[in-house]
Design a protein around this motif. Sequence first.
Motif, PDB file in Angstrom:
ATOM      1  N   LEU A   1      33.697  29.572  47.333  1.00 38.48           N
ATOM      2  CA  LEU A   1      32.337  30.408  47.143  1.00 38.48           C
ATOM      3  C   LEU A   1      32.863  31.706  47.609  1.00 38.48           C
ATOM      4  CD1 LEU A   1      29.523  28.208  48.486  1.00 38.48           C
ATOM      5  CD2 LEU A   1      29.963  28.765  46.187  1.00 38.48           C
ATOM      6  N   GLY A   2      32.597  32.805  47.047  1.00 37.03           N
ATOM      7  CA  GLY A   2      32.625  34.327  47.561  1.00 37.03           C
ATOM      8  C   GLY A   2      31.785  34.543  48.375  1.00 37.03           C
ATOM      9  N   VAL A   3      31.721  36.004  48.771  1.00 37.37           N
ATOM     10  CA  VAL A   3      30.658  36.448  49.745  1.00 37.37           C
ATOM     11  C   VAL A   3      29.319  36.060  49.342  1.00 37.37           C
ATOM     12  CG1 VAL A   3      29.680  38.572  50.652  1.00 37.37           C
ATOM     13  CG2 VAL A   3      32.215  38.482  50.591  1.00 37.37           C
ATOM     14  N   CYS A   4      28.887  36.221  47.957  1.00 36.88           N
ATOM     15  CA  CYS A   4      27.653  35.961  47.532  1.00 36.88           C
ATOM     16  C   CYS A   4      27.064  34.521  47.380  1.00 36.88           C
ATOM     17  CB  CYS A   4      27.357  36.510  45.989  1.00 36.88           C
ATOM     18  SG  CYS A   4      28.584  35.743  44.781  1.00 36.88           S
ATOM     19  N   LYS A   5      28.114  33.711  47.635  1.00 36.07           N
ATOM     20  CA  LYS A   5      27.849  32.304  47.585  1.00 36.07           C
ATOM     21  C   LYS A   5      27.478  31.673  46.041  1.00 36.07           C
ATOM     22  CE  LYS A   5      27.138  31.711  52.401  1.00 36.07           C
ATOM     23  NZ  LYS A   5      26.979  33.166  52.704  1.00 36.07           N
TER      24      LYS A   5
ATOM     25  N   ASP B   1      38.413  31.926  43.235  1.00 36.78           N
ATOM     26  CA  ASP B   1      38.113  30.911  41.979  1.00 36.78           C
ATOM     27  C   ASP B   1      36.981  30.360  42.346  1.00 36.78           C
ATOM     28  OD1 ASP B   1      37.984  29.261  39.986  1.00 36.78           O
ATOM     29  OD2 ASP B   1      39.966  28.282  40.429  1.00 36.78           O
ATOM     30  N   ARG B   2      35.878  30.740  41.746  1.00 40.90           N
ATOM     31  CA  ARG B   2      34.434  30.377  41.871  1.00 40.90           C
ATOM     32  C   ARG B   2      34.347  28.692  41.462  1.00 40.90           C
ATOM     33  NH1 ARG B   2      30.576  35.046  40.143  1.00 40.90           N
ATOM     34  NH2 ARG B   2      29.148  33.172  39.667  1.00 40.90           N
ATOM     35  N   GLU B   3      35.274  28.214  40.659  1.00 33.84           N
ATOM     36  CA  GLU B   3      35.200  26.992  40.338  1.00 33.84           C
ATOM     37  C   GLU B   3      35.454  26.217  41.737  1.00 33.84           C
ATOM     38  OE1 GLU B   3      34.634  24.360  37.608  1.00 33.84           O
ATOM     39  OE2 GLU B   3      35.596  26.044  36.600  1.00 33.84           O
TER      40      GLU B   3
ATOM     41  N   CYS C   1      22.417  36.835  45.118  1.00 36.69           N
ATOM     42  CA  CYS C   1      22.804  38.287  44.753  1.00 36.69           C
ATOM     43  C   CYS C   1      23.956  38.510  45.658  1.00 36.69           C
ATOM     44  CB  CYS C   1      21.382  38.767  45.510  1.00 36.69           C
ATOM     45  SG  CYS C   1      21.591  40.837  45.334  1.00 36.69           S
ATOM     46  N   ASN C   2      24.685  39.477  45.157  1.00 39.69           N
ATOM     47  CA  ASN C   2      25.939  39.758  45.995  1.00 39.69           C
ATOM     48  C   ASN C   2      25.615  41.098  47.112  1.00 39.69           C
ATOM     49  OD1 ASN C   2      25.172  41.702  43.809  1.00 39.69           O
ATOM     50  ND2 ASN C   2      27.142  42.531  44.091  1.00 39.69           N
ATOM     51  N   LEU C   3      24.363  41.504  47.182  1.00 36.84           N
ATOM     52  CA  LEU C   3      24.162  42.523  48.077  1.00 36.84           C
ATOM     53  C   LEU C   3      23.603  41.764  49.609  1.00 36.84           C
ATOM     54  CD1 LEU C   3      24.950  45.506  48.047  1.00 36.84           C
ATOM     55  CD2 LEU C   3      22.696  45.984  47.478  1.00 36.84           C
TER      56      LEU C   3
ATOM     57  N   PHE D   1      38.569  33.927  38.742  1.00 37.94           N
ATOM     58  CA  PHE D   1      38.848  34.595  39.983  1.00 37.94           C
ATOM     59  C   PHE D   1      37.723  35.899  40.019  1.00 37.94           C
ATOM     60  CE2 PHE D   1      42.262  32.053  39.697  1.00 37.94           C
ATOM     61  CZ  PHE D   1      42.772  31.862  41.446  1.00 37.94           C
ATOM     62  N   CYS D   2      36.836  35.751  40.916  1.00 37.67           N
ATOM     63  CA  CYS D   2      35.909  36.609  40.780  1.00 37.67           C
ATOM     64  C   CYS D   2      36.024  38.186  41.712  1.00 37.67           C
ATOM     65  CB  CYS D   2      34.377  36.144  41.322  1.00 37.67           C
ATOM     66  SG  CYS D   2      33.191  37.232  40.949  1.00 37.67           S
ATOM     67  N   ASN D   3      36.141  38.904  40.635  1.00 39.14           N
ATOM     68  CA  ASN D   3      36.092  40.554  41.154  1.00 39.14           C
ATOM     69  C   ASN D   3      34.914  41.302  40.751  1.00 39.14           C
ATOM     70  OD1 ASN D   3      38.583  40.496  43.126  1.00 39.14           O
ATOM     71  ND2 ASN D   3      39.308  39.645  41.359  1.00 39.14           N
ATOM     72  N   LEU D   4      34.070  40.563  40.320  1.00 41.38           N
ATOM     73  CA  LEU D   4      32.835  41.451  39.563  1.00 41.38           C
ATOM     74  C   LEU D   4      32.199  42.687  40.689  1.00 41.38           C
ATOM     75  CD1 LEU D   4      31.227  38.343  38.042  1.00 41.38           C
ATOM     76  CD2 LEU D   4      32.408  40.143  36.976  1.00 41.38           C
ATOM     77  N   CYS D   5      32.170  42.106  41.771  1.00 47.66           N
ATOM     78  CA  CYS D   5      31.294  43.326  42.677  1.00 47.66           C
ATOM     79  C   CYS D   5      32.403  43.892  43.499  1.00 47.66           C
ATOM     80  CB  CYS D   5      30.143  42.975  43.303  1.00 47.66           C
ATOM     81  SG  CYS D   5      30.587  42.014  44.908  1.00 47.66           S
ATOM     82  N   SER D   6      32.224  44.840  44.425  1.00 45.64           N
ATOM     83  CA  SER D   6      33.007  45.568  45.396  1.00 45.64           C
ATOM     84  C   SER D   6      33.484  44.847  46.561  1.00 45.64           C
ATOM     85  CB  SER D   6      32.179  47.068  45.593  1.00 45.64           C
ATOM     86  OG  SER D   6      32.001  47.712  44.504  1.00 45.64           O
ATOM     87  N   PHE D   7      32.703  43.684  46.606  1.00 43.76           N
ATOM     88  CA  PHE D   7      33.509  42.830  47.810  1.00 43.76           C
ATOM     89  C   PHE D   7      34.986  42.206  47.341  1.00 43.76           C
ATOM     90  CE2 PHE D   7      29.345  42.132  49.319  1.00 43.76           C
ATOM     91  CZ  PHE D   7      29.365  42.530  50.626  1.00 43.76           C
ATOM     92  N   LYS D   8      35.099  42.113  46.095  1.00 46.92           N
ATOM     93  CA  LYS D   8      36.318  41.702  45.285  1.00 46.92           C
ATOM     94  C   LYS D   8      36.636  40.565  46.103  1.00 46.92           C
ATOM     95  CE  LYS D   8      37.470  46.345  43.339  1.00 46.92           C
ATOM     96  NZ  LYS D   8      38.220  47.414  43.029  1.00 46.92           N
ATOM     97  N   CYS D   9      36.141  39.626  46.025  1.00 47.96           N
ATOM     98  CA  CYS D   9      36.601  38.389  46.712  1.00 47.96           C
ATOM     99  C   CYS D   9      37.677  37.650  46.168  1.00 47.96           C
ATOM    100  CB  CYS D   9      35.561  37.370  46.801  1.00 47.96           C
ATOM    101  SG  CYS D   9      33.929  37.809  47.572  1.00 47.96           S
ATOM    102  N   ASN D  10      38.114  37.831  45.070  1.00 49.55           N
ATOM    103  CA  ASN D  10      39.231  37.339  44.294  1.00 49.55           C
ATOM    104  C   ASN D  10      39.220  35.981  44.423  1.00 49.55           C
ATOM    105  OD1 ASN D  10      41.443  37.812  42.287  1.00 49.55           O
ATOM    106  ND2 ASN D  10      43.118  37.866  44.212  1.00 49.55           N
TER     107      ASN D  10
ATOM    108  N   THR E   1      24.451  40.740  38.602  1.00 52.85           N
ATOM    109  CA  THR E   1      26.223  41.145  38.893  1.00 52.85           C
ATOM    110  C   THR E   1      26.911  39.718  38.847  1.00 52.85           C
ATOM    111  OG1 THR E   1      25.278  42.884  39.957  1.00 52.85           O
ATOM    112  CG2 THR E   1      27.769  42.354  40.114  1.00 52.85           C
ATOM    113  N   PRO E   2      26.684  38.810  39.693  1.00 51.67           N
ATOM    114  CA  PRO E   2      27.683  37.693  39.921  1.00 51.67           C
ATOM    115  C   PRO E   2      27.802  36.898  38.597  1.00 51.67           C
ATOM    116  CG  PRO E   2      26.021  37.682  41.704  1.00 51.67           C
ATOM    117  CD  PRO E   2      25.526  38.572  40.668  1.00 51.67           C
ATOM    118  N   TYR E   3      26.952  36.951  37.540  1.00 48.71           N
ATOM    119  CA  TYR E   3      26.917  36.396  36.337  1.00 48.71           C
ATOM    120  C   TYR E   3      27.123  37.147  35.222  1.00 48.71           C
ATOM    121  CZ  TYR E   3      24.482  33.394  39.367  1.00 48.71           C
ATOM    122  OH  TYR E   3      24.070  32.348  40.576  1.00 48.71           O
TER     123      TYR E   3
HETATM  124  S1  SF4 Z   1      30.327  38.745  46.213  1.00 51.10           S
HETATM  125 FE1  SF4 Z   1      30.382  37.158  44.605  1.00 51.10          FE
HETATM  126  S2  SF4 Z   1      30.308  38.652  42.492  1.00 51.10           S
HETATM  127 FE2  SF4 Z   1      31.033  39.820  44.396  1.00 51.10          FE
HETATM  128  S3  SF4 Z   1      33.302  39.537  44.045  1.00 51.10           S
HETATM  129 FE3  SF4 Z   1      32.677  37.958  45.673  1.00 51.10          FE
HETATM  130  S4  SF4 Z   1      32.290  35.948  44.621  1.00 51.10           S
HETATM  131 FE4  SF4 Z   1      32.345  37.884  42.891  1.00 51.10          FE
END
Ligand code: SF4
Length: 150
Positions: free
Chosen positions: A18-22, A13-15, A56-58, A2-11, A103-105
Amino acid sequence: MFCNLCSFKCNVDRENTLGVCKCPNSVKLARAGVHFWEEPCISGSNGSGTVFFSGCNLQCVFCQNYKISQEFFGKEISVNRLAEVFLELQHKNVHNINLVSPTPYVPHIISALDIAKQNGLYIPIVYNTNSYETVETIKSLNRICRCLSA
Ligand code: SF4
């Protein structure tokens, strides 16, 4: 994970999602090579061992690496292969391993650095970030940074 690596905090499951960064759940690498055009203190005389991660998450619209950061040019590789890439760059006598848009990795990178260090990686690591990660993500790098400087 469950990805919260960056400040988007998508939470997410990247399995499965996809989160914001895809970014995919496995490492995707666009290019790894000797780079002479970073800041002089990083490139030095032998070059920097630059590792460009795909995505990239930005997602800045003006990104000079648009094909990599937003069109996901690159190839998915294993953590073990990433560790080999770090070691191959070190063998090219670069001054450092330069992680571009890591960041996403971050969890994959930490695992790969652990493996590479066990196999002789000793040069400094440059964390070349857009700074849009959480404090927890930065703190997770502490262990590996301390290990590498020990
Ligand atoms: S944007 Fe990407 S790196 Fe950031 S929390 Fe969402 S899935 Fe994770």
